[in-house]
Scaffold this motif. Structure first.
Motif, PDB file in Angstrom:
ATOM      1  N   GLY A  80       0.785  -1.223   0.000  1.00 26.88           N
ATOM      2  CA  GLY A  80       0.000   0.000   0.000  1.00 26.88           C
ATOM      3  C   GLY A  80       0.817   1.272   0.000  1.00 26.88           C
ATOM      4  O   GLY A  80       0.441   2.260  -0.657  1.00 26.88           O
ATOM      5  N   ALA A  81       1.931   1.289   0.731  1.00 30.81           N
ATOM      6  CA  ALA A  81       2.704   2.531   0.888  1.00 30.81           C
ATOM      7  C   ALA A  81       3.214   3.112  -0.432  1.00 30.81           C
ATOM      8  O   ALA A  81       3.102   4.327  -0.651  1.00 30.81           O
ATOM      9  CB  ALA A  81       3.859   2.305   1.859  1.00 30.81           C
ATOM     10  N   PRO A  82       3.790   2.301  -1.363  1.00 30.58           N
ATOM     11  CA  PRO A  82       4.199   2.885  -2.649  1.00 30.58           C
ATOM     12  C   PRO A  82       3.028   3.461  -3.436  1.00 30.58           C
ATOM     13  O   PRO A  82       3.157   4.498  -4.091  1.00 30.58           O
ATOM     14  CB  PRO A  82       4.842   1.708  -3.397  1.00 30.58           C
ATOM     15  N   LEU A  83       1.869   2.792  -3.377  1.00 37.90           N
ATOM     16  CA  LEU A  83       0.683   3.305  -4.069  1.00 37.90           C
ATOM     17  C   LEU A  83       0.244   4.635  -3.468  1.00 37.90           C
ATOM     18  O   LEU A  83      -0.129   5.570  -4.184  1.00 37.90           O
ATOM     19  CB  LEU A  83      -0.466   2.293  -3.971  1.00 37.90           C
ATOM     20  N   ALA A  84       0.306   4.730  -2.129  1.00 36.85           N
ATOM     21  CA  ALA A  84      -0.052   5.988  -1.475  1.00 36.85           C
ATOM     22  C   ALA A  84       0.927   7.094  -1.849  1.00 36.85           C
ATOM     23  O   ALA A  84       0.539   8.247  -2.066  1.00 36.85           O
ATOM     24  CB  ALA A  84      -0.075   5.797   0.048  1.00 36.85           C
ATOM     25  N   SER A  85       2.224   6.757  -1.935  1.00 39.50           N
ATOM     26  CA  SER A  85       3.229   7.756  -2.322  1.00 39.50           C
ATOM     27  C   SER A  85       3.000   8.256  -3.743  1.00 39.50           C
ATOM     28  O   SER A  85       3.171   9.441  -4.032  1.00 39.50           O
ATOM     29  CB  SER A  85       4.641   7.163  -2.191  1.00 39.50           C
ATOM     30  N   ILE A  86       2.627   7.339  -4.637  1.00 35.11           N
ATOM     31  CA  ILE A  86       2.333   7.741  -6.016  1.00 35.11           C
ATOM     32  C   ILE A  86       1.144   8.702  -6.035  1.00 35.11           C
ATOM     33  O   ILE A  86       1.158   9.715  -6.747  1.00 35.11           O
ATOM     34  CB  ILE A  86       2.054   6.499  -6.889  1.00 35.11           C
ATOM     35  N   GLU A  87       0.127   8.414  -5.225  1.00 31.39           N
ATOM     36  CA  GLU A  87      -1.043   9.307  -5.161  1.00 31.39           C
ATOM     37  C   GLU A  87      -0.679  10.658  -4.545  1.00 31.39           C
ATOM     38  O   GLU A  87      -1.233  11.693  -4.938  1.00 31.39           O
ATOM     39  CB  GLU A  87      -2.173   8.651  -4.361  1.00 31.39           C
ATOM     40  N   LEU A  88       0.259  10.671  -3.614  1.00 32.57           N
ATOM     41  CA  LEU A  88       0.729  11.943  -3.058  1.00 32.57           C
ATOM     42  C   LEU A  88       1.405  12.776  -4.143  1.00 32.57           C
ATOM     43  O   LEU A  88       1.253  13.997  -4.192  1.00 32.57           O
ATOM     44  CB  LEU A  88       1.698  11.703  -1.900  1.00 32.57           C
ATOM     45  N   GLY A  89       2.168  12.085  -5.020  1.00 32.20           N
ATOM     46  CA  GLY A  89       2.793  12.794  -6.132  1.00 32.20           C
ATOM     47  C   GLY A  89       1.761  13.388  -7.070  1.00 32.20           C
ATOM     48  O   GLY A  89       1.986  14.429  -7.689  1.00 32.20           O
ATOM     49  N   ARG A  90       0.596  12.760  -7.150  1.00 31.11           N
ATOM     50  CA  ARG A  90      -0.506  13.253  -7.995  1.00 31.11           C
ATOM     51  C   ARG A  90      -1.427  14.214  -7.242  1.00 31.11           C
ATOM     52  O   ARG A  90      -2.428  14.669  -7.779  1.00 31.11           O
ATOM     53  CB  ARG A  90      -1.321  12.060  -8.519  1.00 31.11           C
ATOM     54  N   LYS A  91      -1.131  14.437  -5.947  1.00 35.60           N
ATOM     55  CA  LYS A  91      -1.913  15.329  -5.075  1.00 35.60           C
ATOM     56  C   LYS A  91      -3.322  14.800  -4.790  1.00 35.60           C
ATOM     57  O   LYS A  91      -4.220  15.569  -4.459  1.00 35.60           O
ATOM     58  CB  LYS A  91      -2.016  16.747  -5.676  1.00 35.60           C
ATOM     59  N   ASP A  92      -3.502  13.491  -4.888  1.00 35.08           N
ATOM     60  CA  ASP A  92      -4.791  12.886  -4.580  1.00 35.08           C
ATOM     61  C   ASP A  92      -4.737  12.346  -3.147  1.00 35.08           C
ATOM     62  O   ASP A  92      -4.532  11.142  -2.912  1.00 35.08           O
ATOM     63  CB  ASP A  92      -5.117  11.776  -5.569  1.00 35.08           C
ATOM     64  N   TYR A  93      -4.933  13.226  -2.175  1.00 39.63           N
ATOM     65  CA  TYR A  93      -4.800  12.862  -0.774  1.00 39.63           C
ATOM     66  C   TYR A  93      -5.918  11.930  -0.309  1.00 39.63           C
ATOM     67  O   TYR A  93      -5.699  11.052   0.541  1.00 39.63           O
ATOM     68  CB  TYR A  93      -4.770  14.117   0.092  1.00 39.63           C
ATOM     69  N   GLU A  94      -7.103  12.106  -0.834  1.00 41.53           N
ATOM     70  CA  GLU A  94      -8.219  11.255  -0.435  1.00 41.53           C
ATOM     71  C   GLU A  94      -7.961   9.802  -0.834  1.00 41.53           C
ATOM     72  O   GLU A  94      -8.220   8.870  -0.063  1.00 41.53           O
ATOM     73  CB  GLU A  94      -9.514  11.758  -1.079  1.00 41.53           C
ATOM     74  N   LYS A  95      -7.422   9.586  -2.029  1.00 41.35           N
ATOM     75  CA  LYS A  95      -7.118   8.233  -2.496  1.00 41.35           C
ATOM     76  C   LYS A  95      -6.001   7.627  -1.649  1.00 41.35           C
ATOM     77  O   LYS A  95      -6.054   6.439  -1.290  1.00 41.35           O
ATOM     78  CB  LYS A  95      -6.690   8.294  -3.975  1.00 41.35           C
ATOM     79  N   ALA A  96      -5.016   8.449  -1.312  1.00 44.06           N
ATOM     80  CA  ALA A  96      -3.919   7.960  -0.477  1.00 44.06           C
ATOM     81  C   ALA A  96      -4.425   7.505   0.891  1.00 44.06           C
ATOM     82  O   ALA A  96      -3.974   6.486   1.434  1.00 44.06           O
ATOM     83  CB  ALA A  96      -2.858   9.050  -0.306  1.00 44.06           C
ATOM     84  N   GLU A  97      -5.374   8.242   1.456  1.00 41.68           N
ATOM     85  CA  GLU A  97      -5.918   7.869   2.762  1.00 41.68           C
ATOM     86  C   GLU A  97      -6.741   6.590   2.684  1.00 41.68           C
ATOM     87  O   GLU A  97      -6.754   5.777   3.618  1.00 41.68           O
ATOM     88  CB  GLU A  97      -6.750   9.017   3.332  1.00 41.68           C
ATOM     89  N   LYS A  98      -7.439   6.390   1.573  1.00 39.97           N
ATOM     90  CA  LYS A  98      -8.187   5.149   1.404  1.00 39.97           C
ATOM     91  C   LYS A  98      -7.239   3.946   1.321  1.00 39.97           C
ATOM     92  O   LYS A  98      -7.531   2.874   1.853  1.00 39.97           O
ATOM     93  CB  LYS A  98      -9.057   5.217   0.146  1.00 39.97           C
ATOM     94  N   ILE A  99      -6.116   4.134   0.658  1.00 34.67           N
ATOM     95  CA  ILE A  99      -5.127   3.061   0.562  1.00 34.67           C
ATOM     96  C   ILE A  99      -4.580   2.736   1.949  1.00 34.67           C
ATOM     97  O   ILE A  99      -4.441   1.559   2.318  1.00 34.67           O
ATOM     98  CB  ILE A  99      -3.986   3.462  -0.394  1.00 34.67           C
ATOM     99  N   LEU A 100      -4.267   3.752   2.740  1.00 36.15           N
ATOM    100  CA  LEU A 100      -3.790   3.544   4.107  1.00 36.15           C
ATOM    101  C   LEU A 100      -4.830   2.790   4.935  1.00 36.15           C
ATOM    102  O   LEU A 100      -4.504   1.817   5.628  1.00 36.15           O
ATOM    103  CB  LEU A 100      -3.478   4.894   4.763  1.00 36.15           C
ATOM    104  N   GLY A 101      -6.073   3.229   4.880  1.00 39.14           N
ATOM    105  CA  GLY A 101      -7.122   2.588   5.661  1.00 39.14           C
ATOM    106  C   GLY A 101      -7.337   1.136   5.278  1.00 39.14           C
ATOM    107  O   GLY A 101      -7.490   0.262   6.151  1.00 39.14           O
TER     108      GLY A 101
END
Length: 466
Positions: A80-101
């Motif tokens: 999950g963490a690399p996917l969340a980092s990729i979403e952070l690079g895209r500025k999609d914070y909501e998607k990153a939080e869903k991946i974390l959860g």
């Protein structure tokens, strides 16, 4: 909240060299501290007067179970963490939080299943992993208590990757440091002062992991975190779980197959040598951790940089981060493994004071660690594949060294070479795997970079049309 979310942007703007240093040093420290959980236990256990060698061998055969528990934590966290980092690079914070959860939800599910399964089947499993009638009691005492802390182990290891993945490497280091300090302090008290022996070592580990996991969860649920851990996001979603597990299967295989390797090696060592040879593997696997962990820390620190800039479409920073990581990883592992090859007595003496076991371990160590001298190349390439979301090729490389090469060699070679064939299987598998990985990576990485160029051209064309 806005202030915390600005912190991840340095992954895409700070100078690569300085950024790598700031990310890798805490990650290396965290990895080294983390490995102390098991290694410190073994050092203390190996020096228990009267039965240290037998107890060390018994605890050593629990290592496959411990690795499997950690592997499932990596399955959720490192997937999950690399996917969340990729979403952070895209500025999609909501998607990153869903991946974390969703990753946190997976950890809860994995922990419940593993705890029940291993508590029910621990005795036949331990015998299968190399325990004998002399060592089974120590193995059972240790793992019965350790299993009670499965959820703490998985949360501490799996969710901590989301802290380093948002650029907070020092915070990730402290989460491990807290538990390690407690573990190191509690071990001698419970093992020797309280007279609990092996059980004391297990209790110390569980309590320290509980503290580490509490720190991680509290941070991720606070406003200090760029991505927040929210209860509503822990409800599993098929799409997110699928992508997380597809990417997490590579680090999972890397760690879980370590259990299969140890099972195969211990079974062969018990068959062709006996308890004392199984004891050497308990020491060798601990030393292997000391050699590999610093490099894993370096690559873990650099992985978010690669993922973030890949998501942001910055080809130059992706290349720069990889080649610097490759140089450092190779150099560090070459030096550390070289010491084991040239001065094996230094490492062997740390874990046992018993002359026969120490001498035997020192005699086989140069053979066993020969191939690890160049393994930094594979570690850097493997990490980059995961960072770039290349799930399939990551899985193949993970399977190649251990499942396709090492385990078959460990089963075949001793038939012709005796017990030494088991130790020789390791360098043959390592050298072959590194060579194949380097070739695969060279071809694949070039394709990925070309695709990034194409995407840039498409984006530029869209902007002109707009």
């Amino acid at each position: 909240m806005q202030e915390s979310r600005g912190k991840d942007e340095r992954l895409g703007s700070a100078p690569i060299g300085r950024l790598m240093l700031s990310m890798a040093v805490p990650a290396v420290a965290a990895q080294l501290i983390n490995v102390l959980y098991n290694i410190v236990d073994r050092i203390y256990i190996g020096h228990i007067e009267g039965y240290g060698a037998e107890a060390l061998t018994g605890v050593g055969v629990t290592f496959p179970i411990i690795m499997l528990i950690s592997a499932f934590g990596a399955f959720a966290g490192m997937g999950g963490a690399p996917l969340a980092s990729i979403e952070l690079g895209r500025k999609d914070y909501e998607k990153a939080e869903k991946i974390l959860g969703n990753s946190a939800g997976l950890i809860v599910v994995f922990s419940a299943i593993l705890t029940v399964l291993f508590l029910v089947f621990k005795t036949p499993a331990l015998y299968a992993f190399g325990a004998s009638d002399l060592t089974i009691g120590y193995a059972d005492d240790y793992i019965s208590i350790y299993l009670l802390g499965t959820v703490f182990v998985q949360a501490a290891l799996g969710l901590n990757t989301f802290i380093s993945g948002q650029g907070a490497a020092k915070t990730a280091m402290f989460s491990v440091l807290i538990g390690a300090v407690v573990n190191i302090c509690l071990d001698p008290v419970l093992i020797f002062v309280a007279g609990m022996g092996v059980k004391g070592a297990a209790f110390a580990t569980v309590l320290s992991q509980a503290l580490s996991s509490a720190w991680v969860v509290c941070f991720l649920a606070s406003k200090r975190s760029v991505v927040r851990l929210r209860l509503k996001n822990m409800r599993l979603e098929a799409g997110i779980v699928g992508k997380t597990m597809a990417l997490g299967v590579s680090p999972f295989i890397m760690q879980s197959t370590e259990s299969l390797v140890i099972v195969a090696l211990n079974a062969g060592l018990q068959k062709y040598g006996g308890d004392i040879y199984v004891g050497t593997m308990a020491i060798l696997t601990s030393i292997m951790q000391l050699i590999v962990i610093p490099v894993q820390g370096i690559t873990q620190g650099v992985q978010p940089i690669i993922s973030y800039n890949y998501g942001a479409g910055d080809k130059k920073r992706v290349k720069d981060a990889f080649f610097r990581m490759l140089a450092v990883s190779f150099s560090v592992m070459f030096v550390l493994a070289g010491i084991a090859v040239l001065f094996p007595e230094v490492y062997a003496g740390i874990f046992t004071g018993e002359g026969e076991l120490s001498d035997l371990t020192a005699s086989v160590m140069p053979v066993y660690f020969l191939g690890i001298t160049i393994f930094g190349i594979q570690t850097a390439c493997q990490t980059t594949f995961v960072a770039l979301g290349q799930a399939l090729v990551s899985v193949f490389i993970a399977l190649l060294r251990k499942v396709m090469l090492l385990i078959p060699l460990a089963l075949i070679l001793p038939r012709f070479m005796g017990v030494m064939g088991i130790y020789r299987a390791e360098p043959i598998a390592d050298i072959t795997s590194v060579t194949a990985t380097a070739i695969i990576f060279t071809v694949t990485f070039k394709k990925i970079l070309r695709n990034m160029d194409k995407n840039d051209m498409i984006d530029a064309s869209d902007n002109r049309e707009g």
